[in-house]
Design a protein around this motif. Sequence first.
Motif, PDB file in Angstrom:
ATOM      1  N   GLN A 241      12.068 -11.213  49.000  1.00 50.50           N
ATOM      2  CA  GLN A 241      13.310 -11.599  48.327  1.00 50.50           C
ATOM      3  C   GLN A 241      13.018 -12.309  47.014  1.00 50.50           C
TER       4      GLN A 241
ATOM      5  N   GLY B 198      19.226 -11.128  43.186  1.00 51.07           N
ATOM      6  CA  GLY B 198      18.401 -11.086  44.388  1.00 51.07           C
ATOM      7  C   GLY B 198      18.809 -12.085  45.452  1.00 51.07           C
TER       8      GLY B 198
ATOM      9  N   THR C  67      12.109  -9.670  44.583  1.00 55.23           N
ATOM     10  CA  THR C  67      13.326  -8.970  44.160  1.00 55.23           C
ATOM     11  C   THR C  67      14.085  -9.797  43.127  1.00 55.23           C
TER      12      THR C  67
ATOM     13  N   ARG D  98      19.033 -20.283  48.305  1.00 60.14           N
ATOM     14  CA  ARG D  98      19.797 -19.058  48.561  1.00 60.14           C
ATOM     15  C   ARG D  98      21.152 -19.169  47.890  1.00 60.14           C
TER      16      ARG D  98
ATOM     17  N   ASN E 155       9.778 -11.280  54.543  1.00 60.12           N
ATOM     18  CA  ASN E 155      11.114 -11.034  53.994  1.00 60.12           C
ATOM     19  C   ASN E 155      11.433 -12.008  52.870  1.00 60.12           C
TER      20      ASN E 155
END
Length: 198
Positions: free
Chosen positions: A22, A150, A25, A144, A18
């Motif tokens: 990410q 993204g 992305t 993050r 994942n």
Amino acid sequence: MTLALATPALVAAAPQQNDLAQVQTHLQAVSSMTASFSQTDRAGKTLNGTMTLKRPGKIRFQYEKGVPQLIVADGSSLYFIDYQVRQVERWPIGNSPLAVLLNPKRDITQFAKLVPTGDSRVISVEVRDPKHPEYGRITMIFQRSAGSPGGLMLQGWVALDSQNNRTTIRLSDQRFNAAIADGTFRWNDPRRSSGPRR
């Protein structure tokens, strides 16, 4: 019994897949980026400047005033220009660790691995081409960030070339997907008397 034994491995693998997805992305969602950068070489010397990125294939590291160097990729080649000694070095973009940042079609999930960070807010990804170790490797650091493309913000990277020369780049004031003119990636060739390169 078999399912129970397999479950921990599956649980561990899922976040990795994942997180890599990410990162992919994010990279595909970035058409351009500008940022301030701080560059530290293996000797501990630090230089500052401005980075401008336009995908595919274009990047410019404009160093602070008084530093007679420039790094530019014009869509096909990456150039290191030293105005003090009037020298220019050139590499195909694909032969540089920076290729992963410059090619939006490149599927990093095929040749990238996550590096543990100990912080769930930070994703560290090491990218290298196992078929071409001479191209070096790059470890990118993402944080993050819900408001960024993204959901990630590129904080910087550590590049290691084929001679084990380590360069650390730290980014700040990141801005994404603004219009950037192609002329930004032109440069003056110190080997010529005057005029921009091509």
